[in-house]
Design a protein around this motif. Structure first.
Motif, short mmCIF file in Angstrom:
data_model
loop_
_atom_site.label_atom_id
_atom_site.label_comp_id
_atom_site.label_asym_id
_atom_site.label_seq_id
_atom_site.Cartn_x
_atom_site.Cartn_y
_atom_site.Cartn_z
N CYS A 178 0.96 -7.86 -0.53
CA CYS A 178 1.89 -6.79 -0.87
C CYS A 178 2.25 -6.88 -2.34
CB CYS A 178 3.15 -6.86 0.00
SG CYS A 178 4.13 -8.35 -0.26
N ASP A 179 2.77 -5.75 -2.87
CA ASP A 179 3.21 -5.70 -4.26
C ASP A 179 4.18 -4.54 -4.43
OD1 ASP A 179 3.40 -6.52 -6.86
OD2 ASP A 179 1.71 -5.29 -7.56
N ILE A 180 5.05 -4.65 -5.42
CA ILE A 180 6.04 -3.63 -5.71
C ILE A 180 5.84 -3.15 -7.14
CG2 ILE A 180 8.52 -3.16 -6.02
CD1 ILE A 180 9.06 -5.09 -3.75
N ASN A 181 5.79 -1.82 -7.33
CA ASN A 181 5.63 -1.24 -8.65
C ASN A 181 6.92 -1.42 -9.43
OD1 ASN A 181 5.44 0.76 -10.86
ND2 ASN A 181 3.55 1.37 -9.80
N SER A 182 6.82 -2.01 -10.59
CA SER A 182 8.01 -2.30 -11.40
C SER A 182 8.60 -1.05 -12.06
CB SER A 182 7.68 -3.34 -12.47
OG SER A 182 6.64 -2.86 -13.32
N VAL A 183 7.88 0.07 -12.07
CA VAL A 183 8.36 1.28 -12.73
C VAL A 183 9.22 2.11 -11.79
CG1 VAL A 183 7.68 3.39 -13.92
CG2 VAL A 183 6.37 1.28 -14.26
N HIS A 184 8.68 2.49 -10.64
CA HIS A 184 9.41 3.34 -9.71
C HIS A 184 9.72 2.66 -8.38
CE1 HIS A 184 5.38 3.82 -8.08
NE2 HIS A 184 4.98 4.41 -9.21
N GLY A 185 9.36 1.40 -8.22
CA GLY A 185 9.77 0.63 -7.05
C GLY A 185 8.97 0.91 -5.79
N LEU A 186 7.77 1.50 -5.87
CA LEU A 186 6.97 1.77 -4.69
C LEU A 186 6.43 0.46 -4.12
CD1 LEU A 186 5.68 4.09 -2.96
CD2 LEU A 186 3.66 3.86 -4.42
N PHE A 187 6.59 0.29 -2.80
CA PHE A 187 6.13 -0.91 -2.12
C PHE A 187 4.80 -0.61 -1.42
CE2 PHE A 187 5.87 -3.26 1.93
CZ PHE A 187 5.80 -4.55 1.43
N ALA A 188 3.80 -1.46 -1.64
CA ALA A 188 2.48 -1.28 -1.04
C ALA A 188 2.07 -2.57 -0.34
CB ALA A 188 1.44 -0.93 -2.10
N THR A 189 1.45 -2.41 0.80
CA THR A 189 0.97 -3.56 1.58
C THR A 189 -0.48 -3.33 1.98
OG1 THR A 189 1.27 -4.85 3.61
CG2 THR A 189 1.94 -2.55 3.67
N GLY A 190 -1.30 -4.39 1.93
CA GLY A 190 -2.71 -4.34 2.33
C GLY A 190 -2.91 -4.92 3.70
N THR A 191 -3.64 -4.20 4.54
CA THR A 191 -3.80 -4.59 5.95
C THR A 191 -5.18 -5.18 6.19
OG1 THR A 191 -4.68 -2.43 6.61
CG2 THR A 191 -2.28 -2.67 6.51
N ILE A 192 -5.35 -5.76 7.39
CA ILE A 192 -6.65 -6.33 7.75
C ILE A 192 -7.64 -5.25 8.16
CG2 ILE A 192 -5.63 -8.52 8.45
CD1 ILE A 192 -6.00 -7.59 11.37
N GLU A 193 -7.15 -4.01 8.37
CA GLU A 193 -8.05 -2.90 8.69
C GLU A 193 -8.65 -2.28 7.44
OE1 GLU A 193 -5.07 -3.20 9.96
OE2 GLU A 193 -5.34 -3.39 12.13
N GLY A 194 -8.33 -2.81 6.28
CA GLY A 194 -8.87 -2.28 5.04
C GLY A 194 -8.10 -1.08 4.51
N ARG A 195 -6.84 -0.98 4.84
CA ARG A 195 -6.02 0.14 4.37
C ARG A 195 -4.87 -0.38 3.52
NH1 ARG A 195 -5.44 3.62 10.03
NH2 ARG A 195 -7.66 4.12 10.26
N VAL A 196 -4.33 0.51 2.69
CA VAL A 196 -3.15 0.23 1.88
C VAL A 196 -2.08 1.25 2.25
CG1 VAL A 196 -2.20 0.12 -0.45
CG2 VAL A 196 -4.50 -0.76 -0.02
#
Length: 638
Positions: free
Chosen positions: A132-150
């Motif tokens: 996972c990671d959080i964008n430092s500009v607008h705070g969007l949270f993203a997570t990577g799954t085992i199914e190959g999706r974000v």
């Protein structure tokens, strides 16, 4: 680290470098201003990853592999809590003071550090989440799954705002995919750029406004991407798997450079605003690389710039590095005399400089077989080198050359050995007149193809090996006596017996091998003789019978000849069938053979005559008896 370094990070102020490793699990903090170790703290379990929340080392969060989350302050351990599932990664959202944990669950756990309690988790569509990671500009949270999706989430509304299928987009025409790609690395850069690393070795560069990747970069190793970093000054992306670090342009995908450490990589960290690269790998020492093109050296190691400048201050390359020096005669051979005075030739001393590419082209046109000549010269040089390594002999005798060469080599070994100096030198067989005939008369030539030589050769070679071993042992014993001036310890008897038994086994195997070869050769010879006999045409032969002898037939002589060619066992079986031989076992366990000798023809005739004579006598006796009985009966009647 004692064994392995797992993760490495740099504080925001650039003064401290923190690294975790094992075994035993620990964290080490290095002060760059003092160029020394600040502190070392041992932990209860291994660290999966950690995050520095403050500008220095005063606030650190560790995620352990046993589901524990450990908080450290400037003084040391502060607090420990636990999450429901095993964690794999986490990120810190500065505006809300929330920690987002992803792991072996479909939920994203949220821990608020201001309130000190867990908040409602985010429910994803994935079975498990890796990074996972959080964008430092607008705070969007993203997570990577085992199914190959974000999956992208808005922390303000706790709703999913986007979904990217990276597994489908990572498959290109050139890539070979054996299983479903999972997300193994994730990194934001700016407001709109995001890089995604897969478990199959691809890096996808996205613009958040599009669901199609701008660029797909394949590492060609098929290993999971460990980390992705952005280098803004040169528009580079640093992607690393366990084997290699690749730096490539984010616009074109062209490789800038690559680093391939000796050991497998676990983590990579780019020191901010510099050209220094820190790596954590499967080795006690952490790797440090400095690439001046990426940026200047950090302030605490500014001496690296001076070192690189000194390395660059080598003697400057002359103008003639890419030129070939040729003389006027060489130009005549190449047919380039008309270029004298033109820009293609630069006069220098007694010749000219010409472009090396032009020289190679003209050389190839003039002499297309230059490579073959070069190859033959190299082969000739190799042959001469091997000849130089051989034993140089002045003259070898005409007879038994190999034996003479062996004696010469043994003589040289005796001269080289130190312990032979104390022994009185004996005359060589080659110089001794008593053995002179052995190397002059061809009758004394050793026949290496004979059966005796081939069966004896393994023994001879084994004896020579034993002799060499004995020489080496004696030399070692003398060296020990000189150095230690003590009596050398003897070798245990079991070692000697094992060595002797091994030598004996090897010798027996060699003798058996030679015997098998001899039997095969004999078999081949018999087959050849049989073929020759079959091919030969027999002509009639006439024999003259001596006077006084009677001719019977050739059967008797033929049967005798066949019988003589058979083995003793076969002859005994035939005689046992004919009744001339009887075999019986004795009480002691041995065999008893009784032979009946055959009679000749004359003996047979004599035996038959005697038999007839005995029968005639019996008949006469019977007739005389009948006459007597009749005479007695007649007298009594009268």
């Amino acid at each position: 680290m004692p064994t392995v370094c797992t993760t490495i990070k740099v504080s925001k102020d650039g003064q401290y470098i923190l690294a975790t490793g094992t075994y035993k699990p620990r964290v080490r903090c290095y002060d760059t201003y003092q160029l020394s170790l600040k502190f070392e703290r041992c932990l209860d379990s291994e660290v999966v990853t950690f995050e520095i929340l403050s500008d220095d080392y005063s606030k650190i969060v560790f995620l352990h592999n046993d589901r524990y989350i450990e908080f450290h302050s400037q003084s040391g351990f502060y607090y420990k809590t636990r999450i429901p599932k095993f964690g794999r990664d986490f990120s810190y959202h500065y505006p809300s003071c929330d920690l987002y944990f992803v792991g072996a669950s479909s939920e994203v756990y949220r821990l608020n550090l201001e309130q000190g309690r867990y908040l409602n988790p985010l429910q994803t569509d994935a079975a498990e989440n890796n990074v996972c990671d959080i964008n430092s500009v607008h705070g969007l949270f993203a997570t990577g799954t085992i199914e190959g999706r974000v999956e992208c989430w808005d922390p303000r509304t706790r709703n999913r705002v986007g979904l990217l299928d990276c597994a489908l987009n990572s498959v290109t025409a050139d890539s070979e995919i054996n299983n479903l790609p999972t997300i193994s690395a994730l990194k934001f850069n700016g407001a709109l750029t995001m890089a995604v690393g897969t478990s199959t070795g691809q890096v996808l560069l996205y613009d958040l406004r599009s669901d199609k990747p701008l660029l797909v970069k394949d590492h060609q190793y098929g290993l999971p991407i460990k980390s992705v970093h952005f280098q803004d000054s040169l528009d580079l992306i640093l992607s690393a798997d366990s084997r290699i670090i690749k730096m490539w342009n984010k616009n074109s995908g062209k490789i800038f450079t690559s680093l391939e450490p000796e050991h497998d990589l676990n983590d990579v960290c780019l020191y901010p605003n510099s050209g220094m690269l820190l790596t954590a790998s499967e080795t006690p020492k952490m790797g440090i690389y400095y690439i001046p093109v990426l940026g200047p050296a950090p302030r605490w190691c500014s001496f690296l710039d001076n070192l690189t400048e000194e390395l660059e201050e080598n003697p400057e390359s002359t103008v003639y590095d890419d030129y070939k020096f040729v003389t006027k005669k060489d130009l005549e051979n190449l047919g380039l005399t008309h270029l004298i005075g033109s820009p293609f030739l630069r006069a220098y001393m007694h010749g000219f400089f010409m472009d090396i590419r032009l020289y190679h082209k003209v050389k190839l046109m003039v002499n297309p077989f230059a490579y073959e000549e070069y190859r033959k010269d190299k082969i000739r040089q190799k042959i001469e080198e091997t000849r130089a390594q051989r034993v140089q002999l002045k003259k070898l005798p005409k007879v038994n050359k190999e034996l003479a060469l062996k004696l010469i080599e043994e003589e040289e070994e005796k001269q080289k050995s130190t312990w032979k100096k104390k022994v009185k030198s004996l005359p060589s067989i080659l110089t001794d007149d008593r053995f002179k005939v052995m190397f002059e008369n061809p009758d004394f030539q050793v026949d290496e193809e004979s059966e005796e030589f081939r069966l004896l050769n393994p023994l001879v070679s084994k004896i020579s090996e034993k002799r060499k071993k004995k020489l080496r042992l004696l030399e070692q014993q003398e060296l020990r006596q000189k150095e230690e001036e003590e009596e050398p310890e003897g070798k245990p008897s079991d070692a000697e017996s094992s060595e002797s038994s091994d030598d004996e086994k090897a010798w027996v195997e060699e003798v058996r091998k030679q015997r098998r070869l001899l039997q095969q050769e004999e078999k081949v010879k018999r087959q050849e003789r049989l073929k020759e006999d079959q091919q030969t045409v027999l002509k009639p032969q006439f024999y003259e019978i001596k006077a006084g002898e009677e001719f019977r037939s050739f059967k008797d002589s033929a049967t005798k000849q066949k019988l003589m060619n058979k083995t003793l066992e076969d002859r005994l079986k035939i005689e046992a069938k004919n009744g001339t031989l009887s075999v019986s076992d004795t009480t002691v366990g041995s065999k008893q053979l009784t032979f009946t000798l055959k009679r000749s023809e004359q003996q047979k005739k004599q035996q038959e005559a005697e038999k007839l004579h005995r029968q005639e006598r019996k008949r006469l006796r019977r007739s005389a008896g009948h006459l007597k009985s009749r005479h007695k009966r007649g007298r009594s009647f009268h």
